[in-house]
Design an enzyme around this catalytic site. Structure first.
Site, PDB file in Angstrom:
ATOM      1  CG  HIS A   1      -1.696   1.193   1.337  1.00 35.38           C
ATOM      2  ND1 HIS A   1      -3.254   1.107   0.878  1.00 35.38           N
ATOM      3  CD2 HIS A   1      -1.517   2.453   1.788  1.00 35.38           C
ATOM      4  CE1 HIS A   1      -3.424   2.313   1.177  1.00 35.38           C
ATOM      5  NE2 HIS A   1      -2.679   3.130   1.740  1.00 35.38           N
ATOM      6  CD  GLU A   2       1.848   3.593   3.550  1.00 33.61           C
ATOM      7  OE1 GLU A   2       1.696   4.605   2.937  1.00 33.61           O
ATOM      8  OE2 GLU A   2       0.706   3.163   4.380  1.00 33.61           O
TER       9      GLU A   2
ATOM     10  CG  HIS B   1       0.638   6.553  -0.310  1.00 33.34           C
ATOM     11  ND1 HIS B   1      -0.323   7.154  -0.913  1.00 33.34           N
ATOM     12  CD2 HIS B   1       0.019   5.927   0.713  1.00 33.34           C
ATOM     13  CE1 HIS B   1      -1.507   6.971  -0.289  1.00 33.34           C
ATOM     14  NE2 HIS B   1      -1.314   6.214   0.800  1.00 33.34           N
TER      15      HIS B   1
END
Length: 494
Positions: A264-265, A268
């Site tokens: 997920h990160e 980003h």
């Protein structure tokens, strides 16, 4: 030329933003507990310095002059974003920004200490202070922008998004999910009756999990020469595009939560690392808001990381790093596991949006003053019962103390998470139309074509467009919940 003065201003502000970003990441990952008060003072001083530079009266003259100059298109777009930021900054007095920064940081530091204890009474006064500042900030921003107070707060995270457009989408999604969650749970139970869940071994050393995470980060495109992975209380992606700081948290008895958090990160980080470098010192060069940012992180976590095709490639990688062999259906039973739960960051793909919609509804009431901070546990409990049939009334750490966002003053942020999931599903649908063999590519561990699509349609566009405009330009249609619904039905339905 006035644009040259704005360009120089962007470089100066960018340097301060760089310092604040790295200090903030360090504060959350490396700083000793005793350094909290001094760090808050230091960051408050830097924030005040940044605000004074960014709101200097002469900037208005530079903007007025630059808007009347013959500029090349990207310079004209840069001026537009400089103007938007200037308007949003000048509505907040410098002393207000400094006081608010101190209040937020001390509340967040207190939250880290009191949340594990569930000490709502001890935490409440600090949170009340943050909420008072948020209401004052919302009023100041509303006066400056002509928006409603909550819309003015959302504008800081997602330029162009408005409650009038978002609330109906969320209402439609909530209605669907309240009915769909029981159906997904029933379908899951039927599958598990045929093929019982194989338990995880429960022996996953942190260092091996970290190596696995790094292997998958780099495979999907993360540049390790311009970023790093560490540990924090709450997973986040911080730092700056040339020095992206990813954090996660580990549990030695299972590996999927840390892995999915890392993916997920990484989503980003990919957005940050692929923004146009020539615009890096302008507001134009920043990512286009948090809904788009969440769409990129959720794209990596959900559309890729929870895609059955991904696990055809990933299982040998897991075996290499963790020493365990899994069949694809065995691991997917864990990856796609649906369960009603209290914790947003641990929620599955089906129930997660309900956690966000709950917060979206509550924080509007906090900002307009119709809900007092002291009544948060009851308001949270009532919605949690309605949405998921669960209660937090005796465990505030599982309710209004759960997230870092409100202690840190980030009101208007939560909608971004579910908007991001909707956008990610819509982007995936667009990619499937253009690349019918995309799943075969992912099954081979080939992510370049998918990344190339996102680089062209999202990353390289930075802040050229508002969030709704970027969604439509990248996918060919306005934001549409139908793609997300179909995605959930296909993956979790009977």
């Amino acid at each position: 030329m006035s644009f040259q003065k704005l360009d120089e201003l962007g470089r100066s502000l960018g340097a301060l933003e760089h310092a604040l970003a790295i200090l903030g990441a360090d504060e959350a990952t490396q700083m000793a507990v005793g350094g909290g008060e001094a760090r808050a003072e230091a960051m408050s001083a830097l924030a005040g310095m940044h605000h004074r530079q960014a709101t200097a009266p002469e900037i208005a003259d530079w903007l007025n002059a630059a808007e009347n100059e013959m500029l090349e298109p990207d310079h004209a777009a840069a001026v537009r974003e400089f103007r938007r930021e200037y308007t949003n900054r000048t509505c907040l007095p410098t002393e207000f920004v400094e006081r608010q920064m101190r209040t937020r940081m001390r509340c967040e530091q207190l939250w880290r200490d009191l949340r594990p204890k569930g000490d709502w009474a001890g935490f409440l006064p600090a949170l009340e202070g943050v909420i008072e500042f948020a209401r004052e900030e919302a009023a100041l921003r509303a006066d400056a922008t002509g928006l409603s107070p909550y819309d003015a707060m959302m504008e800081q995270f997602d330029p162009g998004n408005r409650v009038a457009e978002i609330a109906p989408l969320f209402a439609e999604l909530k209605s669907f999910l309240v009915d769909f969650v029981p159906n997904a749970l029933e379908a899951q139970q039927n599958r598990l009756e045929k093929t019982p869940l194989r338990p995880l071994s429960g022996a996953y050393p942190v260092e091996k999990q970290r190596e696995l995470g790094l292997a998958m980060m780099t495979a999907v495109g993360f540049d390790v020469t311009r970023g790093s992975l560490s540990v924090s209380h709450h997973p986040f992606c911080g730092g700056v595009p040339t020095d992206v700081r990813i954090t996660t948290r580990y549990r030695s008895n299972e590996f999927l939560s840390a892995l999915m958090g890392t993916l997920h990160e990484t989503g980003h980080a990919l957005y940050e690392q692929n923004l146009p470098t020539e615009w890096a010192h302008w507001p134009l060069g920043k990512a286009r808001g948090m809904a788009m940012h969440e769409s990129q992180s959720l794209f990596v976590e959900k559309q890729i990381g929870r895609n059955p095709a991904f696990w055809e490639w990933a299982l040998p990688v897991v075996e290499k790093h963790l020493g365990e062999q899994w069949e694809k259906d065995e691991i997917l039973a864990h990856v796609h596991y649906v369960e009603r739960g209290l914790i947003r960051v641990d929620a599955d793909e089906v129930t997660y949006p309900l956690h966000v919609i709950l917060r979206f509804e509550i924080e509007q009431e906090l900002i307009d003053g119709s809900l007092a901070a002291k009544d948060l546990p009851e308001a949270w409990d009532a919605r949690m019962r309605d949405f998921l049939g669960l209660s937090i009334i005796d465990t505030p750490q599982d309710g209004p103390m759960q997230d870092v966002h409100w202690p840190s003053g980030a009101f208007g942020y939560f909608p971004s998470y579910t908007l991001g999931a909707i956008i990610a599903a819509q982007q995936w649908a667009a990619i499937e139309r253009e690349m019918p063999d995309v799943n075969q590519q992912i099954a081979r561990g080939d992510f370049e074509a998918v990344n190339a699509w996102r680089r062209k349609h999202v990353w390289s566009q930075a802040s050229l467009w508002t969030t709704p405009e970027l969604v439509e330009r990248s996918t060919g249609e306005p934001l549409n919940v139908a793609h997300f619904r179909r995605h959930l039905e296909k993956r979790y339905g009977a």
